[in-house]
Design a protein around this motif. Structure first.
Motif, PDB file in Angstrom:
ATOM      1  N   TYR A  89      -7.750 -61.512 -21.542  1.00 52.66           N
ATOM      2  CA  TYR A  89      -7.015 -61.878 -20.333  1.00 52.66           C
ATOM      3  C   TYR A  89      -5.846 -62.786 -20.696  1.00 52.66           C
ATOM      4  CZ  TYR A  89      -8.797 -66.605 -20.593  1.00 52.66           C
ATOM      5  OH  TYR A  89      -9.054 -67.885 -21.005  1.00 52.66           O
ATOM      6  N   GLU A  92      -0.891 -65.280 -16.138  1.00 52.41           N
ATOM      7  CA  GLU A  92       0.550 -65.072 -16.077  1.00 52.41           C
ATOM      8  C   GLU A  92       1.261 -66.197 -15.335  1.00 52.41           C
ATOM      9  OE1 GLU A  92       1.748 -62.758 -17.936  1.00 52.41           O
ATOM     10  OE2 GLU A  92      -0.207 -61.878 -18.365  1.00 52.41           O
ATOM     11  N   SER A 104      -1.956 -65.385 -10.902  1.00 53.32           N
ATOM     12  CA  SER A 104      -1.814 -64.000 -11.354  1.00 53.32           C
ATOM     13  C   SER A 104      -2.369 -63.908 -12.765  1.00 53.32           C
ATOM     14  CB  SER A 104      -0.346 -63.583 -11.341  1.00 53.32           C
ATOM     15  OG  SER A 104       0.153 -63.622 -10.027  1.00 53.32           O
ATOM     16  N   THR A 106      -3.658 -61.184 -15.883  1.00 57.10           N
ATOM     17  CA  THR A 106      -3.724 -59.839 -16.449  1.00 57.10           C
ATOM     18  C   THR A 106      -4.997 -59.774 -17.283  1.00 57.10           C
ATOM     19  OG1 THR A 106      -1.321 -59.656 -16.517  1.00 57.10           O
ATOM     20  CG2 THR A 106      -2.570 -58.154 -17.914  1.00 57.10           C
ATOM     21  N   THR A 108      -7.755 -57.242 -19.518  1.00 61.87           N
ATOM     22  CA  THR A 108      -7.987 -56.003 -20.238  1.00 61.87           C
ATOM     23  C   THR A 108      -9.501 -55.863 -20.317  1.00 61.87           C
ATOM     24  OG1 THR A 108      -5.978 -56.332 -21.527  1.00 61.87           O
ATOM     25  CG2 THR A 108      -7.574 -54.746 -22.378  1.00 61.87           C
ATOM     26  N   GLU A 163      -5.631 -52.300 -18.895  1.00 56.10           N
ATOM     27  CA  GLU A 163      -5.013 -53.537 -18.429  1.00 56.10           C
ATOM     28  C   GLU A 163      -4.772 -53.445 -16.929  1.00 56.10           C
ATOM     29  OE1 GLU A 163      -0.753 -55.076 -19.317  1.00 56.10           O
ATOM     30  OE2 GLU A 163      -2.033 -55.606 -21.041  1.00 56.10           O
ATOM     31  N   LYS A 164      -5.078 -54.521 -16.230  1.00 56.35           N
ATOM     32  CA  LYS A 164      -4.824 -54.563 -14.789  1.00 56.35           C
ATOM     33  C   LYS A 164      -4.461 -55.979 -14.384  1.00 56.35           C
ATOM     34  CE  LYS A 164      -9.046 -53.403 -14.815  1.00 56.35           C
ATOM     35  NZ  LYS A 164     -10.250 -52.742 -14.689  1.00 56.35           N
ATOM     36  N   ASP A 165      -3.713 -56.059 -13.298  1.00 51.90           N
ATOM     37  CA  ASP A 165      -3.300 -57.350 -12.771  1.00 51.90           C
ATOM     38  C   ASP A 165      -4.180 -57.709 -11.584  1.00 51.90           C
ATOM     39  OD1 ASP A 165      -1.143 -57.622 -14.587  1.00 51.90           O
ATOM     40  OD2 ASP A 165       0.055 -56.263 -13.345  1.00 51.90           O
TER      41      ASP A 165
END
Length: 192
Positions: A89, A92, A104, A106, A108, A163-165
């Motif tokens: 992670y 962000e 925020s 990100t 994985t 990967e996602k936010d």
């Protein structure tokens, strides 16, 4: 293996991993900035997943229980280890405005959605192929179950992390900065 057993297993694993990622911040009225407190909370909780030690792994395995996995030769700890393989992670940003903050992140992680939506007909065809080739004896229930267990673990081991936010909302309440109730379910999205 019964379809509902696989789906139940997937749902339970996701739920327990979400608990492992459960972001719960204690009170802190002075000292570091709100942004620093929130970053530390996220890092502490996600580091617990990323760097899972044996004690945490054992605790999660006990929470999940067997769900009938022993019948297929699947060790719950091995299952969890496979699920978190590749987890990472990065935070962000953390934006604070008055008593609300948005973080925020990100991540994985492997997605259990693919596993939960698995086409059981494919596995049935593969079992037929294994029986036809002589790889397993259809009359030997233990051998069939062991094959199914290896097949399931192979599927989970083969999942590629994506990967996602994810956005977490924090509120500053009586006990300090805490994850907003509506964001608690977002932790489960890490593995979906």
């Amino acid at each position: 293996m019964k379809r509902h057993t696989l789906r139940s297993l997937a749902v339970m694993v996701v739920a327990v991993l979400a608990v492992a990622c459960g972001l719960a911040l204690g009170a802190c009225s002075s000292g570091p900035s709100a942004e620093d407190i929130i970053r530390e909370d996220i890092a502490t909780n996600l580091d617990d997943v990323k760097n899972m030690d044996d004690a945490t792994l054992d605790g999660l395995a006990r929470q999940i229980g067997s769900v009938g996995l022993e019948e297929y030769g699947i060790d719950t700890g091995t299952l969890i280890t496979s699920m978190i393989d590749g987890f990472d992670y990065s935070i962000e940003s953390v934006e604070v405005e008055d008593d609300t903050a948005t973080a925020s992140v990100t991540v994985t992680a492997k997605s259990m959605t693919e596993f939960m939506n698995f086409d059981y007909d494919i596995m049935a065809d593969d079992i037929v192929d294994a029986v036809t080739s002589g790889e397993i004896d259809a009359t030997d229930e233990d051998a069939v179950n062991a094959w199914v267990g290896e097949y399931i673990m192979g599927m989970i081991d083969g999942l590629e992390p994506v990967e996602k936010d994810i956005t977490f909302t924090y509120v500053n309440g009586e006990d300090g900065w805490e994850l907003d109730e509506s964001s608690v379910s977002d932790a489960a999205q890490i593995f979906l």
